[in-house]
Design an enzyme around this catalytic site. Structure first.
Site, mmCIF file in Angstrom:
data_model
loop_
_atom_site.group_PDB
_atom_site.id
_atom_site.type_symbol
_atom_site.label_atom_id
_atom_site.label_comp_id
_atom_site.label_asym_id
_atom_site.label_seq_id
_atom_site.Cartn_x
_atom_site.Cartn_y
_atom_site.Cartn_z
ATOM 1 N N ALA A 254 4.434 4.179 2.855
ATOM 2 C CA ALA A 254 3.977 2.931 2.250
ATOM 3 C C ALA A 254 4.114 1.819 3.279
ATOM 4 O O ALA A 254 4.739 1.997 4.325
ATOM 5 C CB ALA A 254 4.804 2.597 1.011
ATOM 6 N N LYS A 255 3.517 0.700 3.012
ATOM 7 C CA LYS A 255 3.746 -0.479 3.845
ATOM 8 C C LYS A 255 3.423 -1.699 3.006
ATOM 9 O O LYS A 255 2.562 -1.657 2.134
ATOM 10 C CB LYS A 255 2.830 -0.446 5.076
ATOM 11 C CG LYS A 255 3.358 -1.286 6.221
ATOM 12 C CD LYS A 255 4.407 -0.531 6.995
ATOM 13 C CE LYS A 255 4.975 -1.358 8.129
ATOM 14 N NZ LYS A 255 5.852 -0.537 8.986
ATOM 15 N N GLY A 256 4.110 -2.789 3.292
ATOM 16 C CA GLY A 256 3.848 -4.028 2.583
ATOM 17 C C GLY A 256 3.739 -5.165 3.568
ATOM 18 O O GLY A 256 4.172 -5.048 4.719
ATOM 19 N N VAL B 252 0.855 -1.184 0.000
ATOM 20 C CA VAL B 252 0.000 0.000 0.000
ATOM 21 C C VAL B 252 0.890 1.231 0.000
ATOM 22 O O VAL B 252 1.820 1.337 0.794
ATOM 23 C CB VAL B 252 -0.931 0.022 1.240
ATOM 24 C CG1 VAL B 252 -1.715 1.329 1.295
ATOM 25 C CG2 VAL B 252 -1.880 -1.159 1.224
#
Lengths: 113, 431
Positions: free
Chosen positions: B120-122, B75
């Site tokens: 962001a993050k994953g 995201v």
């Protein structure tokens, strides 16, 4: 990278700190007798401050060392110089652009080794 | 709500609810903050939604030959101040909502310490402890391939998070580089030193957290010498925090991990404990301290409490019983909004997550800068620059909290959101 450590200390602590630094591998230092004041304008905890700012006697030590040695040197000075009271002093670390040993023309880190 | 989730992955409703409320919390935080600052309504609408959510299926061959399909996410919440930046989490309980919340917090975190990144993050929903090293490598490479089109040094730069480490980052870097045809170290941070990692990155989050604690102590007019500290979590942040704080003269009276906690009012020997953890893999079972639960650890009487584990640890249930003088949030979102109000009323000084644990992303930024320049700094230089960034961020937040008479968390959020909103305003809306 060479760094210069300049510190302002209580004169009474000098002897002990000099010995500990020499034992800790410091290859040279310069000492000055000097006077100065800090945040408390030259007054100790026992004294009642007046409007006048006072100089107190201090010693200044200057050491040029490799960046990697700086933290070790600071640790020694900090440990021995601290009484926990006003006037223990300050340590500053400055960048040194270059060094040169006059007798041999050695430059950079070799000049202080 | 398993929206956008391919494959048959369902989980207990209860857990889903908790994770959902993390996103609700993030949204509520943003709306509360927007009310306190002068933000254009349109800008708020933009910031409330992530720029991009990518949900991918990650099929891998297990060591026994079976194929298993995992779900991965990336995201990207915002790009206004620069490329997106955020960790990749390998954890069984991750959901899209959780990743969205974490991505939004990354935007605020980068803004609060003023580094030129968006958030962001994953994540991959998996239990990395149940995967062999080669399965983990295949999972990482396949996941990287799936998100490859949207990452890159000038687009989105992943980093480690829970369940991932320097080795995983090296695999991501390698997979990306192979696909580009040349080495791209700056595509990911938190890499091993040998492939372009930064000195000081491993301890950066804890070091940054300690700097904020030292700054806060100065404001509250006390020194760290002989202060008592309790640390929840003994991973990268908790462990290094305990080790570094001991060096500052703090007495660590409590630590914990997922298996339980330890308590010793005289102070736990952290050097011995870390050696024990290296062998046993947990703090549990360490002698020379009493066993306590994680819940008890949070309620210990101490000067400084460092929640450095997972979200949702300090809630309205235990907040009234907390006895710490100061809380430094090493973890992301350890305090619920309800608990936050209680801590505020109790006068506990809270250093909020987006400030307290921003040391990690700050040195990640330094690693990216060094990677792009292909010129690497000494550890001393990294630490000094980190200190400078953290001190400035702390001072900015503290000053705003004094000026506006709000908590440190509200001040941090206000500072972060207004920086992003101002960048939004200056860039304008395309077309």
């Amino acid at each position: 990278m060479l760094k210069k450590i300049e510190c302002y200390l209580q004169p009474i602590k000098l002897e002990e700190i000099k010995e500990a630094l020499a034992k800790g591998g410091v290859r040279g230092m310069t000492v000055y007798e000097c006077r100065g004041f800090g945040r408390s304008r030259g007054y100790t905890e026992e004294e009642t401050p007046t409007a006048q700012t006072k100089f107190r006697p201090k010693v200044k030590i200057e050491i040029v060392a490799d960046e990697a040695e700086v933290d070790g040197i600071i640790t020694i000075i900090k440990k021995l110089a601290r009484t926990g009271r006003i006037g223990d002093g300050k340590i500053f670390v400055l960048p040194v652009e270059d060094a040169l040993r006059i007798r041999t023309d050695e430059v950079g880190i070799r000049a202080i080794r | 709500m398993n929206q956008g989730k391919p494959g048959e992955v369902t989980r207990g409703n209860c857990k889903e609810k908790i994770k959902e409320s993390v996103w609700d919390k993030a949204l509520k935080q943003l709306e509360d903050t927007a009310r306190r600052i002068n933000i254009e309504p349109g800008a708020l609408e933009i910031l409330k939604v992530p720029r991009r959510c990518l949900v991918v299926s990650v099929p891998i061959r297990r060591d026994d030959g079976q194929i298993e399909v995992f779900t991965g996410y990336r995201v990207q919440h915002n790009f206004t101040r620069g490329p997106a930046k955020g960790g990749i989490r390998y954890h069984p309980d991750v959901t899209l909502d959780l990743v969205k919340a974490l991505a939004m917090w990354m935007t605020w975190k980068c803004a609060v310490v003023n580094i030129p990144y968006g958030g962001a993050k994953g994540a991959v929903a998996c239990n990395p402890k149940k995967l062999s090293p080669s399965e983990l490598e295949r999972l990482t490479r396949r996941y990287t391939s799936a998100i490859l089109p949207i990452i890159g040094p000038e687009k989105d730069i992943p980093a480690p998070d829970m369940g991932t480490n320097a080795q995983v980052m090296a695999w991501i870097m390698d997979t990306y580089s192979i696909n580009q045809g040349y080495s791209v170290p700056a595509v990911v941070t938190g890499k091993p030193i040998e492939v372009g990692g930064s000195l000081g990155r491993d301890k950066a989050t804890a070091r940054g957290c300690l700097y904020t604690v030292m700054d806060a102590a100065k404001k509250l007019d006390f020194t760290l010498e002989e202060r008592t500290m309790a640390v929840q979590g003994y991973g990268n942040v908790g462990r290094n925090m305990a080790e570094l704080s001991t060096g500052q003269g703090c007495r660590i009276i409590g630590v914990s991990d997922i298996n339980g906690g330890l308590y010793n009012p005289k102070g736990i020997d952290i050097t011995r404990l870390s050696r024990y953890v290296d062998e046993a893999g947990t703090v549990f079972g360490f002698t020379d301290a009493d066993s306590i639960t994680n819940a008890e650890l949070l309620e210990l009487e101490c000067d400084i409490l460092v929640p450095a584990a997972v979200e949702h640890q300090i809630t309205e249930k235990n907040a009234p019983r907390l006895k710490a003088r100061m809380i430094a949030e090493g973890a992301n979102g350890p305090t619920t909004s309800e608990a936050d109000e209680i801590l505020d009323d109790k006068g506990i000084f809270v250093i909020p997550d987006i400030l307290a644990n921003a040391g990690g992303v700050t040195v990640s930024y330094f690693e990216w800068v060094q990677g792009i320049q292909a010129y690497f700094w000494s550890e001393r230089e990294v630490n000094l620059r980190l200190r400078e960034v953290m001190e400035r961020a702390f001072e900015d937040v503290y000053r705003l909290s004094q000026k506006e008479k709000v908590s440190m968390r509200q001040a941090a959020n206000m500072l972060a959101v207004s920086r992003v909103a101002e960048a939004c305003r200056l860039r304008g809306l395309y077309p």
